[in-house]
Write a protein that holds these residues in place. Sequence first.
Motif, mmCIF file in Angstrom:
data_model
loop_
_atom_site.group_PDB
_atom_site.id
_atom_site.type_symbol
_atom_site.label_atom_id
_atom_site.label_comp_id
_atom_site.label_asym_id
_atom_site.label_seq_id
_atom_site.Cartn_x
_atom_site.Cartn_y
_atom_site.Cartn_z
ATOM 1 N N ILE A 33 0.840 -1.204 0.000
ATOM 2 C CA ILE A 33 0.000 0.000 0.000
ATOM 3 C C ILE A 33 0.874 1.253 0.000
ATOM 4 C CG2 ILE A 33 -1.706 1.326 1.314
ATOM 5 C CD1 ILE A 33 -2.718 -1.472 2.361
ATOM 6 N N SER A 34 1.909 1.258 0.826
ATOM 7 C CA SER A 34 2.810 2.417 0.897
ATOM 8 C C SER A 34 3.515 2.653 -0.429
ATOM 9 C CB SER A 34 3.840 2.228 2.009
ATOM 10 O OG SER A 34 3.211 2.162 3.251
ATOM 11 N N ARG A 35 3.972 1.583 -1.068
ATOM 12 C CA ARG A 35 4.634 1.727 -2.366
ATOM 13 C C ARG A 35 3.685 2.306 -3.403
ATOM 14 N NH1 ARG A 35 8.279 -3.576 -3.768
ATOM 15 N NH2 ARG A 35 9.732 -3.440 -2.019
ATOM 16 N N THR A 78 -7.638 6.894 2.027
ATOM 17 C CA THR A 78 -8.853 6.836 2.841
ATOM 18 C C THR A 78 -9.248 5.389 3.133
ATOM 19 O OG1 THR A 78 -9.603 8.933 1.940
ATOM 20 C CG2 THR A 78 -11.274 7.540 2.956
ATOM 21 N N ALA A 79 -9.161 4.540 2.121
ATOM 22 C CA ALA A 79 -9.569 3.144 2.286
ATOM 23 C C ALA A 79 -8.599 2.336 3.134
ATOM 24 C CB ALA A 79 -9.725 2.489 0.920
ATOM 25 N N SER A 80 -7.346 2.752 3.192
ATOM 26 C CA SER A 80 -6.340 1.925 3.865
ATOM 27 C C SER A 80 -5.692 2.581 5.076
ATOM 28 C CB SER A 80 -5.260 1.532 2.861
ATOM 29 O OG SER A 80 -4.654 2.671 2.304
ATOM 30 N N VAL A 81 -6.176 3.723 5.512
ATOM 31 C CA VAL A 81 -5.527 4.464 6.591
ATOM 32 C C VAL A 81 -5.370 3.618 7.858
ATOM 33 C CG1 VAL A 81 -7.599 5.594 7.529
ATOM 34 C CG2 VAL A 81 -5.365 6.717 7.708
ATOM 35 N N GLU A 82 -6.331 2.757 8.140
ATOM 36 C CA GLU A 82 -6.249 1.955 9.358
ATOM 37 C C GLU A 82 -5.123 0.922 9.316
ATOM 38 O OE1 GLU A 82 -9.417 -1.219 9.810
ATOM 39 O OE2 GLU A 82 -10.200 -0.139 8.066
ATOM 40 N N TYR A 83 -4.646 0.598 8.124
ATOM 41 C CA TYR A 83 -3.583 -0.401 7.984
ATOM 42 C C TYR A 83 -2.197 0.212 7.894
ATOM 43 C CZ TYR A 83 -7.767 -2.874 6.514
ATOM 44 O OH TYR A 83 -9.037 -3.385 6.446
ATOM 45 N N LEU A 84 -2.117 1.511 7.722
ATOM 46 C CA LEU A 84 -0.832 2.162 7.465
ATOM 47 C C LEU A 84 -0.016 2.451 8.715
ATOM 48 C CD1 LEU A 84 -1.909 4.580 4.610
ATOM 49 C CD2 LEU A 84 -0.551 2.480 4.419
#
Length: 125
Positions: A33-35, A78-84
């Motif tokens: 996701i970060s990449r 927005t969709a992945s903020v909880e995983y970051l």
Amino acid sequence: MNDGLDTPDNPGAQSADLDNDRDLASIPSVEVISRAAVMLMSASAERLGLADADPESSPHRDLDEARRLITALAGLVTASVEYLGPHAGPIRDGLQSLQRAFRESSAFPDEPGQGPGEKFTGPVY
């Protein structure tokens, strides 16, 4: 020549490049996701002309493309903020900087809340 693109003469070249880094299945989701976020940020900055000394005369400047990239980045964040985890803050800051740069680059700036990705992030001033 291996240019990383699958062709009839070079099937699977792209997957071979991934194997050189690491097996895709072994990469943690936060890193994938970060990449993706960093790639979208970099492409957005290029399309805003921020990589050049004079953004307004950059041959890469394309605000329509920048809008699309920034909106995609906003949706991803927005969709992945909880995983970051600890990466969420810097990625969100980068996104907001790009949204502001877009507004400043526009001859007719969007109203707050109407800019690229703001339907996902809320208004950016």
